[in-house]
Design a protein around this motif. Sequence first.
Motif, PDB file in Angstrom:
ATOM      1  N   ALA A   1      37.981  53.023  45.219  1.00 38.76           N
ATOM      2  CA  ALA A   1      36.312  52.062  45.097  1.00 38.76           C
ATOM      3  C   ALA A   1      37.185  50.790  45.251  1.00 38.76           C
ATOM      4  CB  ALA A   1      36.500  52.044  43.536  1.00 38.76           C
ATOM      5  N   PRO A   2      37.020  49.591  45.508  1.00 40.09           N
ATOM      6  CA  PRO A   2      37.117  48.866  45.889  1.00 40.09           C
ATOM      7  C   PRO A   2      37.770  47.799  44.674  1.00 40.09           C
ATOM      8  CG  PRO A   2      34.632  48.157  46.497  1.00 40.09           C
ATOM      9  CD  PRO A   2      35.039  50.086  45.613  1.00 40.09           C
ATOM     10  N   LYS A   3      39.462  47.480  45.210  1.00 37.99           N
ATOM     11  CA  LYS A   3      39.372  46.782  44.133  1.00 37.99           C
ATOM     12  C   LYS A   3      39.767  45.821  43.885  1.00 37.99           C
ATOM     13  CE  LYS A   3      44.132  49.095  45.566  1.00 37.99           C
ATOM     14  NZ  LYS A   3      45.748  48.035  46.443  1.00 37.99           N
ATOM     15  N   GLY A   4      38.457  43.985  44.760  1.00 34.96           N
ATOM     16  CA  GLY A   4      38.115  43.148  44.058  1.00 34.96           C
ATOM     17  C   GLY A   4      37.466  42.958  42.736  1.00 34.96           C
ATOM     18  N   PRO A   5      36.350  44.019  42.471  1.00 31.38           N
ATOM     19  CA  PRO A   5      36.046  43.681  41.242  1.00 31.38           C
ATOM     20  C   PRO A   5      36.185  44.304  39.894  1.00 31.38           C
ATOM     21  CG  PRO A   5      34.194  45.170  42.929  1.00 31.38           C
ATOM     22  CD  PRO A   5      35.774  44.619  43.649  1.00 31.38           C
ATOM     23  N   GLN A   6      37.470  44.862  40.625  1.00 31.24           N
ATOM     24  CA  GLN A   6      38.303  45.898  39.131  1.00 31.24           C
ATOM     25  C   GLN A   6      39.532  44.722  38.997  1.00 31.24           C
ATOM     26  OE1 GLN A   6      40.292  49.178  40.830  1.00 31.24           O
ATOM     27  NE2 GLN A   6      38.153  50.668  40.753  1.00 31.24           N
ATOM     28  N   ILE A   7      39.864  43.588  40.239  1.00 29.17           N
ATOM     29  CA  ILE A   7      41.038  42.791  39.794  1.00 29.17           C
ATOM     30  C   ILE A   7      40.051  41.640  38.721  1.00 29.17           C
ATOM     31  CG2 ILE A   7      41.651  40.952  40.679  1.00 29.17           C
ATOM     32  CD1 ILE A   7      42.799  42.960  42.906  1.00 29.17           C
ATOM     33  N   ARG A   8      38.593  41.544  38.860  1.00 30.02           N
ATOM     34  CA  ARG A   8      38.094  40.494  38.913  1.00 30.02           C
ATOM     35  C   ARG A   8      37.839  40.889  37.159  1.00 30.02           C
ATOM     36  NH1 ARG A   8      35.811  40.177  43.262  1.00 30.02           N
ATOM     37  NH2 ARG A   8      34.025  41.725  43.845  1.00 30.02           N
ATOM     38  N   ASP A   9      37.322  41.475  36.916  1.00 32.93           N
ATOM     39  CA  ASP A   9      37.148  42.321  35.826  1.00 32.93           C
ATOM     40  C   ASP A   9      38.692  42.438  34.659  1.00 32.93           C
ATOM     41  OD1 ASP A   9      34.741  43.435  35.460  1.00 32.93           O
ATOM     42  OD2 ASP A   9      35.114  45.284  35.856  1.00 32.93           O
ATOM     43  N   LEU A  10      39.687  42.068  35.412  1.00 36.47           N
ATOM     44  CA  LEU A  10      41.265  42.657  34.483  1.00 36.47           C
ATOM     45  C   LEU A  10      41.161  41.194  35.088  1.00 36.47           C
ATOM     46  CD1 LEU A  10      42.982  44.941  36.060  1.00 36.47           C
ATOM     47  CD2 LEU A  10      42.509  45.314  33.984  1.00 36.47           C
ATOM     48  N   GLN A  11      40.617  39.965  35.319  1.00 34.11           N
ATOM     49  CA  GLN A  11      41.351  38.960  35.021  1.00 34.11           C
ATOM     50  C   GLN A  11      40.048  37.779  34.079  1.00 34.11           C
ATOM     51  OE1 GLN A  11      40.865  37.628  39.202  1.00 34.11           O
ATOM     52  NE2 GLN A  11      43.147  37.773  39.722  1.00 34.11           N
TER      53      GLN A  11
END
Length: 159
Positions: free
Chosen positions: A36-46
Amino acid sequence: MYQIWVCRCVGYALHCRADCFSSNSRIRNTAIYGGAPKGPQIRDLQRGVEVVIATPGRLIDMLESQKTNLRRVTYLVLDEADRMLDMGFEPQIRKIIGQIRPDRQTLMFSATWPKDVQRLATVCSPLESFFGISDSSLQGFLERLHPSQYWFYGAHSEP
């Protein structure tokens, strides 16, 4: 809480269930898995989440790229530990465990209890108790419950 799953399909299903259960609360969760794309996952973590459901590989990617850390993890759940070890994830699991505070609480689920799973359990929680439930004892337990007292993947089930 971090929950580690061996495959993304199970992790994603759990994430969907967690969304349902947390929709009326301020508890936020995210799923971190490969494919899955990392972008949305990183945003959730941030943005900050209370529950992270992750596969070992993608979680290591996020740790190495410093998108998250495990310093505040108080609960760790390892599901399908035997499968993770069968698939060669022991180094990743040990790396993840090594970055979590030692006073965490750990739950580890495994369908089998071979020596390598027992060794991993000792590393996860050296002072904790371990117990197992056989299929026959679980069936007996479920037969004594009223159907409204248990759920499987969020769907009401009859014994």
